[in-house]
Design a protein around this motif. Structure first.
Motif, PDB file in Angstrom:
ATOM      1  N   UNK A   1     -20.890   1.507  61.301  1.00 28.98           N
ATOM      2  CA  UNK A   1     -21.425   0.334  61.993  1.00 28.98           C
ATOM      3  C   UNK A   1     -20.359  -0.753  62.170  1.00 28.98           C
ATOM      4  N   UNK A   2     -19.522  -0.938  61.137  1.00 32.30           N
ATOM      5  CA  UNK A   2     -18.445  -1.926  61.241  1.00 32.30           C
ATOM      6  C   UNK A   2     -17.445  -1.523  62.324  1.00 32.30           C
ATOM      7  N   UNK A   3     -17.123  -0.246  62.379  1.00 31.22           N
ATOM      8  CA  UNK A   3     -16.195   0.247  63.397  1.00 31.22           C
ATOM      9  C   UNK A   3     -16.798   0.098  64.785  1.00 31.22           C
ATOM     10  N   UNK A   4     -18.090   0.420  64.903  1.00 33.75           N
ATOM     11  CA  UNK A   4     -18.779   0.286  66.189  1.00 33.75           C
ATOM     12  C   UNK A   4     -18.843  -1.171  66.615  1.00 33.75           C
ATOM     13  N   UNK A   5     -19.113  -2.080  65.666  1.00 26.15           N
ATOM     14  CA  UNK A   5     -19.165  -3.509  65.981  1.00 26.15           C
ATOM     15  C   UNK A   5     -17.791  -4.007  66.402  1.00 26.15           C
ATOM     16  N   UNK A   6     -16.751  -3.570  65.720  1.00 26.34           N
ATOM     17  CA  UNK A   6     -15.382  -3.975  66.075  1.00 26.34           C
ATOM     18  C   UNK A   6     -15.014  -3.475  67.470  1.00 26.34           C
ATOM     19  N   UNK A   7     -15.355  -2.229  67.765  1.00 26.44           N
ATOM     20  CA  UNK A   7     -15.070  -1.658  69.077  1.00 26.44           C
ATOM     21  C   UNK A   7     -15.841  -2.396  70.167  1.00 26.44           C
ATOM     22  N   UNK A   8     -17.087  -2.712  69.899  1.00 29.41           N
ATOM     23  CA  UNK A   8     -17.913  -3.442  70.870  1.00 29.41           C
ATOM     24  C   UNK A   8     -17.352  -4.830  71.112  1.00 29.41           C
ATOM     25  N   UNK A   9     -16.982  -5.532  70.046  1.00 27.61           N
ATOM     26  CA  UNK A   9     -16.401  -6.870  70.192  1.00 27.61           C
ATOM     27  C   UNK A   9     -15.099  -6.825  70.981  1.00 27.61           C
ATOM     28  N   UNK A  10     -14.277  -5.814  70.714  1.00 30.10           N
ATOM     29  CA  UNK A  10     -13.026  -5.668  71.445  1.00 30.10           C
ATOM     30  C   UNK A  10     -13.300  -5.405  72.930  1.00 30.10           C
ATOM     31  N   UNK A  11     -14.265  -4.561  73.219  1.00 29.90           N
ATOM     32  CA  UNK A  11     -14.608  -4.263  74.617  1.00 29.90           C
ATOM     33  C   UNK A  11     -15.134  -5.503  75.330  1.00 29.90           C
ATOM     34  N   UNK A  12     -15.953  -6.288  74.653  1.00 25.96           N
ATOM     35  CA  UNK A  12     -16.490  -7.520  75.251  1.00 25.96           C
ATOM     36  C   UNK A  12     -15.353  -8.498  75.533  1.00 25.96           C
ATOM     37  N   UNK A  13     -14.427  -8.668  74.591  1.00 24.97           N
ATOM     38  CA  UNK A  13     -13.305  -9.584  74.793  1.00 24.97           C
ATOM     39  C   UNK A  13     -12.427  -9.132  75.963  1.00 24.97           C
ATOM     40  N   UNK A  14     -12.169  -7.826  76.032  1.00 26.22           N
ATOM     41  CA  UNK A  14     -11.355  -7.316  77.138  1.00 26.22           C
ATOM     42  C   UNK A  14     -12.083  -7.474  78.471  1.00 26.22           C
ATOM     43  N   UNK A  15     -13.380  -7.283  78.461  1.00 23.25           N
ATOM     44  CA  UNK A  15     -14.168  -7.485  79.681  1.00 23.25           C
ATOM     45  C   UNK A  15     -14.140  -8.936  80.135  1.00 23.25           C
ATOM     46  N   UNK A  16     -14.274  -9.873  79.182  1.00 24.49           N
ATOM     47  CA  UNK A  16     -14.208 -11.301  79.516  1.00 24.49           C
ATOM     48  C   UNK A  16     -12.833 -11.667  80.050  1.00 24.49           C
ATOM     49  N   UNK A  17     -11.789 -11.121  79.433  1.00 29.24           N
ATOM     50  CA  UNK A  17     -10.426 -11.382  79.906  1.00 29.24           C
ATOM     51  C   UNK A  17     -10.230 -10.836  81.315  1.00 29.24           C
ATOM     52  N   UNK A  18     -10.755  -9.649  81.565  1.00 30.67           N
ATOM     53  CA  UNK A  18     -10.653  -9.041  82.894  1.00 30.67           C
ATOM     54  C   UNK A  18     -11.362  -9.904  83.934  1.00 30.67           C
ATOM     55  N   UNK A  19     -12.567 -10.365  83.612  1.00 28.44           N
ATOM     56  CA  UNK A  19     -13.306 -11.212  84.553  1.00 28.44           C
ATOM     57  C   UNK A  19     -12.576 -12.522  84.825  1.00 28.44           C
ATOM     58  N   UNK A  20     -12.009 -13.118  83.788  1.00 32.87           N
ATOM     59  CA  UNK A  20     -11.273 -14.373  83.955  1.00 32.87           C
ATOM     60  C   UNK A  20     -10.033 -14.157  84.830  1.00 32.87           C
ATOM     61  N   UNK A  21      -9.321 -13.065  84.570  1.00 33.58           N
ATOM     62  CA  UNK A  21      -8.131 -12.759  85.376  1.00 33.58           C
ATOM     63  C   UNK A  21      -8.504 -12.424  86.820  1.00 33.58           C
TER      64      UNK A  21
END
Length: 120
Positions: A4-24
């Motif tokens: 669950x911790x690994x899944x949460x970390x992966x999800x958080x990383x994906x969300x951050x990368x998605x937000x960065x992509x949208x901003x760029x």
């Protein structure tokens, strides 16, 4: 639990990368819009200035040509009418060729505005 911790970390990383992509992406499209608007205004200003100078030149050429023809024919009115007729012929030819002129302009402008590799 580690799963669950690994899944949460992966999800958080994906969300951050998605937000960065949208901003760029937003910044890119703002910059691209600015570029297109700036090129359009620049093209319009240049065309207007060049067109005004050409119009003045054509007026002087038309008057000079009218005077030459009127001296040759010994009739001022006929000289000016012949030059006016010449411009009417040019207008008719331009009207007949209007589609090819429009297509040529569209092709040239589309190269400037939609070729991302040259202007970025």
């Amino acid at each position: 639990m580690a799963l669950f911790n690994s899944l949460e970390h992966t999800t958080n990383t994906a969300v951050k990368k998605g937000e960065t992509f949208l901003k760029n992406s937003e910044q890119y499209y703002k910059l691209k819009t600015f570029q297109v608007v700036t090129l359009s205004i620049s093209l319009l200003v240049k065309a207007t200035i060049i067109g005004l100078f050409l119009l003045i030149a054509f007026i002087f050429i038309a008057v000079a040509l009218s005077n030459v023809i009127s001296d040759y024919l010994n009739n001022k009115t006929l000289g000016y009418l012949l030059v006016a007729l010449l411009y009417v012929v040019f207008a008719i030819i331009t009207y007949i060729l209007r589609k090819s002129i429009e297509n040529s302009i569209i092709k040239n402008l589309s190269k400037n505005f939609f070729d991302d590799e040259e202007h970025i």
